[in-house]
Design a protein around this motif. Structure first.
Motif, PDB file in Angstrom:
ATOM      1  N   THR A 138       0.826   5.151   1.741  1.00 36.07           N
ATOM      2  CA  THR A 138       1.312   3.640   1.600  1.00 36.07           C
ATOM      3  C   THR A 138      -0.150   2.803   1.369  1.00 36.07           C
ATOM      4  OG1 THR A 138       0.918   3.008   4.041  1.00 36.07           O
ATOM      5  CG2 THR A 138       3.126   3.707   3.353  1.00 36.07           C
ATOM      6  N   THR A 139       0.186   1.678   0.627  1.00 36.97           N
ATOM      7  CA  THR A 139      -0.918   0.648   0.426  1.00 36.97           C
ATOM      8  C   THR A 139      -0.389  -0.699   0.719  1.00 36.97           C
ATOM      9  OG1 THR A 139      -1.887   2.149  -1.485  1.00 36.97           O
ATOM     10  CG2 THR A 139      -2.278  -0.280  -1.354  1.00 36.97           C
ATOM     11  N   VAL A 140      -1.348  -1.443   1.340  1.00 37.70           N
ATOM     12  CA  VAL A 140      -0.610  -2.931   1.785  1.00 37.70           C
ATOM     13  C   VAL A 140      -1.922  -3.582   1.029  1.00 37.70           C
ATOM     14  CG1 VAL A 140      -0.652  -4.348   3.481  1.00 37.70           C
ATOM     15  CG2 VAL A 140      -0.215  -2.162   4.141  1.00 37.70           C
ATOM     16  N   VAL A 141      -0.793  -4.892   0.218  1.00 36.43           N
ATOM     17  CA  VAL A 141      -1.471  -5.760  -0.417  1.00 36.43           C
ATOM     18  C   VAL A 141      -1.187  -7.105   0.180  1.00 36.43           C
ATOM     19  CG1 VAL A 141      -1.583  -4.376  -2.484  1.00 36.43           C
ATOM     20  CG2 VAL A 141       0.264  -5.804  -2.253  1.00 36.43           C
ATOM     21  N   ASP A 142      -1.924  -8.028  -0.491  1.00 31.66           N
ATOM     22  CA  ASP A 142      -1.684  -9.658   0.034  1.00 31.66           C
ATOM     23  C   ASP A 142      -0.382  -9.810  -1.001  1.00 31.66           C
ATOM     24  OD1 ASP A 142      -1.554 -12.430  -0.064  1.00 31.66           O
ATOM     25  OD2 ASP A 142      -3.421 -12.626  -0.066  1.00 31.66           O
ATOM     26  N   GLY A 143       0.661  -9.860  -0.425  1.00 33.06           N
ATOM     27  CA  GLY A 143       1.802 -10.192  -1.489  1.00 33.06           C
ATOM     28  C   GLY A 143       1.849 -11.260  -2.329  1.00 33.06           C
ATOM     29  N   ARG A 144       1.245 -12.391  -2.055  1.00 31.41           N
ATOM     30  CA  ARG A 144       0.964 -13.600  -2.759  1.00 31.41           C
ATOM     31  C   ARG A 144       0.210 -13.413  -3.921  1.00 31.41           C
ATOM     32  NH1 ARG A 144      -1.750 -16.918   1.895  1.00 31.41           N
ATOM     33  NH2 ARG A 144      -3.017 -14.725   1.965  1.00 31.41           N
ATOM     34  N   ASP A 145      -0.531 -12.296  -4.039  1.00 27.61           N
ATOM     35  CA  ASP A 145      -1.558 -11.992  -5.255  1.00 27.61           C
ATOM     36  C   ASP A 145      -0.865 -11.125  -6.204  1.00 27.61           C
ATOM     37  OD1 ASP A 145      -3.341 -11.287  -6.822  1.00 27.61           O
ATOM     38  OD2 ASP A 145      -4.700 -10.519  -5.509  1.00 27.61           O
ATOM     39  N   THR A 146       0.032 -11.658  -6.985  1.00 22.76           N
ATOM     40  CA  THR A 146       0.800 -10.762  -8.058  1.00 22.76           C
ATOM     41  C   THR A 146      -0.088  -9.722  -8.740  1.00 22.76           C
ATOM     42  OG1 THR A 146       2.207 -12.751  -8.497  1.00 22.76           O
ATOM     43  CG2 THR A 146       2.122 -10.830 -10.115  1.00 22.76           C
ATOM     44  N   ALA A 147      -1.432  -9.996  -8.899  1.00 23.91           N
ATOM     45  CA  ALA A 147      -2.474  -8.810  -9.656  1.00 23.91           C
ATOM     46  C   ALA A 147      -2.406  -7.630  -8.783  1.00 23.91           C
ATOM     47  CB  ALA A 147      -3.743  -9.645 -10.060  1.00 23.91           C
ATOM     48  N   ALA A 148      -2.509  -8.140  -7.449  1.00 26.14           N
ATOM     49  CA  ALA A 148      -2.716  -6.936  -6.336  1.00 26.14           C
ATOM     50  C   ALA A 148      -1.560  -5.744  -6.403  1.00 26.14           C
ATOM     51  CB  ALA A 148      -2.642  -7.378  -5.109  1.00 26.14           C
ATOM     52  N   TRP A 149      -0.427  -6.294  -6.665  1.00 29.06           N
ATOM     53  CA  TRP A 149       0.645  -5.253  -6.968  1.00 29.06           C
ATOM     54  C   TRP A 149       0.446  -4.433  -8.068  1.00 29.06           C
ATOM     55  CZ3 TRP A 149       4.441  -4.918  -3.100  1.00 29.06           C
ATOM     56  CH2 TRP A 149       4.498  -5.931  -2.247  1.00 29.06           C
ATOM     57  N   GLU A 150      -0.074  -5.068  -9.198  1.00 28.11           N
ATOM     58  CA  GLU A 150      -0.071  -4.298 -10.600  1.00 28.11           C
ATOM     59  C   GLU A 150      -1.366  -3.169 -10.047  1.00 28.11           C
ATOM     60  OE1 GLU A 150       0.335  -2.570 -13.818  1.00 28.11           O
ATOM     61  OE2 GLU A 150       1.053  -4.827 -13.898  1.00 28.11           O
ATOM     62  N   ALA A 151      -2.255  -3.825  -9.473  1.00 33.26           N
ATOM     63  CA  ALA A 151      -3.810  -2.834  -9.284  1.00 33.26           C
ATOM     64  C   ALA A 151      -3.314  -1.774  -8.357  1.00 33.26           C
ATOM     65  CB  ALA A 151      -4.783  -3.576  -8.663  1.00 33.26           C
ATOM     66  N   ALA A 152      -2.261  -1.921  -7.519  1.00 29.56           N
ATOM     67  CA  ALA A 152      -2.067  -0.820  -6.335  1.00 29.56           C
ATOM     68  C   ALA A 152      -1.132   0.231  -7.145  1.00 29.56           C
ATOM     69  CB  ALA A 152      -1.290  -1.601  -5.439  1.00 29.56           C
ATOM     70  N   VAL A 153      -0.794   0.069  -8.082  1.00 22.82           N
ATOM     71  CA  VAL A 153       0.407   1.212  -8.626  1.00 22.82           C
ATOM     72  C   VAL A 153      -0.375   2.612  -9.062  1.00 22.82           C
ATOM     73  CG1 VAL A 153       2.143   1.814 -10.570  1.00 22.82           C
ATOM     74  CG2 VAL A 153       1.968  -0.688  -9.797  1.00 22.82           C
ATOM     75  N   ARG A 154       0.255   3.249  -8.540  1.00 21.27           N
ATOM     76  CA  ARG A 154      -0.292   4.893  -8.824  1.00 21.27           C
ATOM     77  C   ARG A 154       0.769   5.494  -9.489  1.00 21.27           C
ATOM     78  NH1 ARG A 154      -2.363   6.403  -2.820  1.00 21.27           N
ATOM     79  NH2 ARG A 154      -3.643   4.981  -2.512  1.00 21.27           N
ATOM     80  N   PRO A 155       0.654   6.891 -10.040  1.00 21.43           N
ATOM     81  CA  PRO A 155       1.626   7.445 -10.827  1.00 21.43           C
ATOM     82  C   PRO A 155       2.814   7.904 -10.184  1.00 21.43           C
ATOM     83  CG  PRO A 155      -0.464   8.589 -11.490  1.00 21.43           C
ATOM     84  CD  PRO A 155      -0.682   7.249 -10.304  1.00 21.43           C
ATOM     85  N   ASN A 156       2.518   7.855  -8.520  1.00 23.57           N
ATOM     86  CA  ASN A 156       3.558   8.501  -7.661  1.00 23.57           C
ATOM     87  C   ASN A 156       4.092   7.338  -6.865  1.00 23.57           C
ATOM     88  OD1 ASN A 156       1.265   8.084  -6.115  1.00 23.57           O
ATOM     89  ND2 ASN A 156       1.639   9.522  -4.720  1.00 23.57           N
ATOM     90  N   THR A 157       3.945   5.952  -7.240  1.00 27.99           N
ATOM     91  CA  THR A 157       4.551   4.874  -6.496  1.00 27.99           C
ATOM     92  C   THR A 157       6.048   4.885  -6.855  1.00 27.99           C
ATOM     93  OG1 THR A 157       2.233   3.712  -6.876  1.00 27.99           O
ATOM     94  CG2 THR A 157       4.319   2.648  -6.294  1.00 27.99           C
ATOM     95  N   LYS A 158       6.773   4.817  -5.971  1.00 26.05           N
ATOM     96  CA  LYS A 158       8.160   4.768  -5.866  1.00 26.05           C
ATOM     97  C   LYS A 158       8.904   3.414  -5.445  1.00 26.05           C
ATOM     98  CE  LYS A 158       8.613   8.886  -7.472  1.00 26.05           C
ATOM     99  NZ  LYS A 158       9.187  10.072  -6.769  1.00 26.05           N
ATOM    100  N   VAL A 159       8.167   2.658  -4.625  1.00 23.63           N
ATOM    101  CA  VAL A 159       8.832   1.503  -3.838  1.00 23.63           C
ATOM    102  C   VAL A 159       7.880   0.251  -3.628  1.00 23.63           C
ATOM    103  CG1 VAL A 159       9.859   0.695  -1.838  1.00 23.63           C
ATOM    104  CG2 VAL A 159      10.566   2.787  -2.720  1.00 23.63           C
ATOM    105  N   PHE A 160       8.048  -1.088  -4.009  1.00 22.63           N
ATOM    106  CA  PHE A 160       7.548  -2.017  -3.559  1.00 22.63           C
ATOM    107  C   PHE A 160       8.390  -2.561  -2.480  1.00 22.63           C
ATOM    108  CE2 PHE A 160       5.220  -3.592  -7.791  1.00 22.63           C
ATOM    109  CZ  PHE A 160       4.435  -2.504  -7.619  1.00 22.63           C
ATOM    110  N   PHE A 161       7.868  -3.159  -1.526  1.00 20.18           N
ATOM    111  CA  PHE A 161       8.419  -3.612  -0.245  1.00 20.18           C
ATOM    112  C   PHE A 161       7.968  -4.941   0.306  1.00 20.18           C
ATOM    113  CE2 PHE A 161       9.225  -2.920   4.648  1.00 20.18           C
ATOM    114  CZ  PHE A 161      10.427  -3.461   4.294  1.00 20.18           C
ATOM    115  N   PHE A 162       8.573  -5.799   0.082  1.00 21.22           N
ATOM    116  CA  PHE A 162       8.089  -6.995   0.598  1.00 21.22           C
ATOM    117  C   PHE A 162       8.957  -8.072   1.305  1.00 21.22           C
ATOM    118  CE2 PHE A 162       9.010  -7.716  -3.622  1.00 21.22           C
ATOM    119  CZ  PHE A 162       9.455  -8.821  -3.950  1.00 21.22           C
TER     120      PHE A 162
END
Length: 402
Positions: A138-162
């Motif tokens: 799991t990686t936790v990001v500042d949900g308000r920062d759209t760029a942070a979601w993109e930066a957190a993506v990995r090849p094995n990322t399956k779910v965004f949860f917010f």
């Protein structure tokens, strides 16, 4: 309305939301009852052994066991799906049962999830503590920062949860932008919509794949029962979620489903009035406390985004006092009308101190990162006359020096 008109999608999807909330999903028995019937049964009988075998094989329609199907629960599921604009929905015993099922039904060891840091305390426990036990990163990001979601993506990322608005800080996530990123990478988005309800916000209209609810909150809205729901595409609900719920048993009782069905009949009215009341109370509070956050106020840093996604500001206000826990608890103790309670979305105004209740299990570091201070209070505005709530605050604030 005919006996099964409410379950006819071709008809019910053409109704407006207020009508769907009253009649959607209703199926009357041969007795022709006007209010939905409560089917308090654990199991079902069959006319012959062949019928039983056919139902278990999926070759014949009908009920088999109330852990899997119940007529009253099914009516609620169909109604929530209509309100959400989803193809299907499944209801569960609580909001956290729904959140847990929505995630675990699709994640396996070796998968990766990205979640927003501002969330209900138990949701943070899911992402921070439970999922890693099963080998899910799991990686936790500042949900308000759209760029942070993109930066957190990995090849094995399956779910965004917010969650948006987030509990309890009222952070607003840009649903469309985050969902666009997810779709680009083949990631499933799961949105907790409990604060807004489908009366104010329908995340699937902005691209969300799955929407999860604590139906305890606005959907029941009167502090009576626990309930949860997950809505999405029929393929996800029937082929991914259903196997998990069938075999793990987070079952909603027929009685609780009936209570929520009754609550949904007034959802549109309650949410509109509570939003109006909250705006009036928030307008007062921002003149009397060091900081008050409410999505419907222009002073909220993400007001424009909130109003783009929501029909109104909702009924939750975040209050920040400079005097820490002592002053926050002092204000709670001084209130005469507003109840001290960790619930929300009730017809009664409720207030809690998140740092010592709903988010008490989180570390001081996590709470600080989320923006939860010792002087923070979460107010859920109810259906009382807002002037009475304001007068209660005016008196109580004076007792703590404000």
């Amino acid at each position: 309305m005919k006996r099964k008109t409410g379950q006819d999608k071709a008809v019910a999807t053409q109704w407006r939301p207020a009508t769907q909330a009253v009649r959607g999903g209703t199926a009357r028995s041969e007795w022709g009852e006007t209010s939905e019937a409560i089917f308090l049964t654990s199991g079902y009988a069959y006319d012959c052994a062949g019928d039983a075998a056919a139902r278990f094989a999926g070759e014949q329609q009908g009920m088999t066991y109330s852990r899997l199907q119940n007529p009253t629960v099914e009516m609620l599921e169909k109604r929530i799906a209509l309100l959400e604009g989803a193809e299907a929905a499944r209801c569960m015993a609580s909001g956290m049962a729904a959140m847990t099922a929505a995630l675990l039904c699709q994640l396996s060891a070796g998968d990766h999830l990205v979640g927003a840091k501002a969330a209900f305390g138990s949701c943070r426990w899911l992402t921070d503590s439970l999922l890693p036990r099963f080998g899910i990163e799991t990686t936790v990001v500042d949900g308000r920062d759209t760029a942070a979601w993109e930066a957190a993506v990995r090849p094995n990322t399956k779910v965004f949860f917010f969650e948006t608005p987030a509990n309890p800080t009222l952070d607003i996530c840009d649903i469309a932008a985050i969902c666009d990123i997810a779709k680009k990478h083949g990631i499933t988005t799961v949105v907790d919509n409990a604060f807004a309800s489908p009366a104010l916000q329908r995340p699937m209209e902005f691209g969300a794949d799955v929407v999860a609810y604590s139906a305890t909150k606005m959907m029941d809205g009167q502090g009576r029962v626990l309930a949860g729901a997950v809505a999405g595409r029929e393929e996800f609900i029937e082929n991914t979620l259903l196997a998990f719920t069938r075999n793990t048993g987070p079952t909603l009782s027929a009685f609780n489903a009936w209570v929520v069905l009754k609550g949904l009949e007034t959802l549109d009215l309650r949410v509109k009035r509570q939003s109006e009341n909250a705006l009036k109370v928030a307008s007062f509070l921002q003149t009397r406390v060091p900081k008050a956050l409410y999505p419907g106020l222009a002073s909220h840093p993400q007001h424009d985004l909130a109003m783009k996604q929501m029909a109104a500001g909702g009924n939750i206000i975040a209050i920040f006092l400079d005097g820490g826990r002592k002053q926050a608890h002092g204000l709670l103790d001084a209130m005469e009308l507003v109840d001290i309670s960790n619930n929300l979305g009730d017809s009664r105004s409720l207030m809690t101190h998140p740092a010592s209740t709903t988010h008490a299990s989180l570390s001081d570091e996590v709470k600080a990162d989320m923006g939860i201070t010792e002087g923070m209070l979460r107010l859920s505005v109810g259906l009382e006359d807002p002037d009475d709530v304001i007068e209660d605050f005016d008196r109580a604030l004076k007792t703590v020096g404000l």
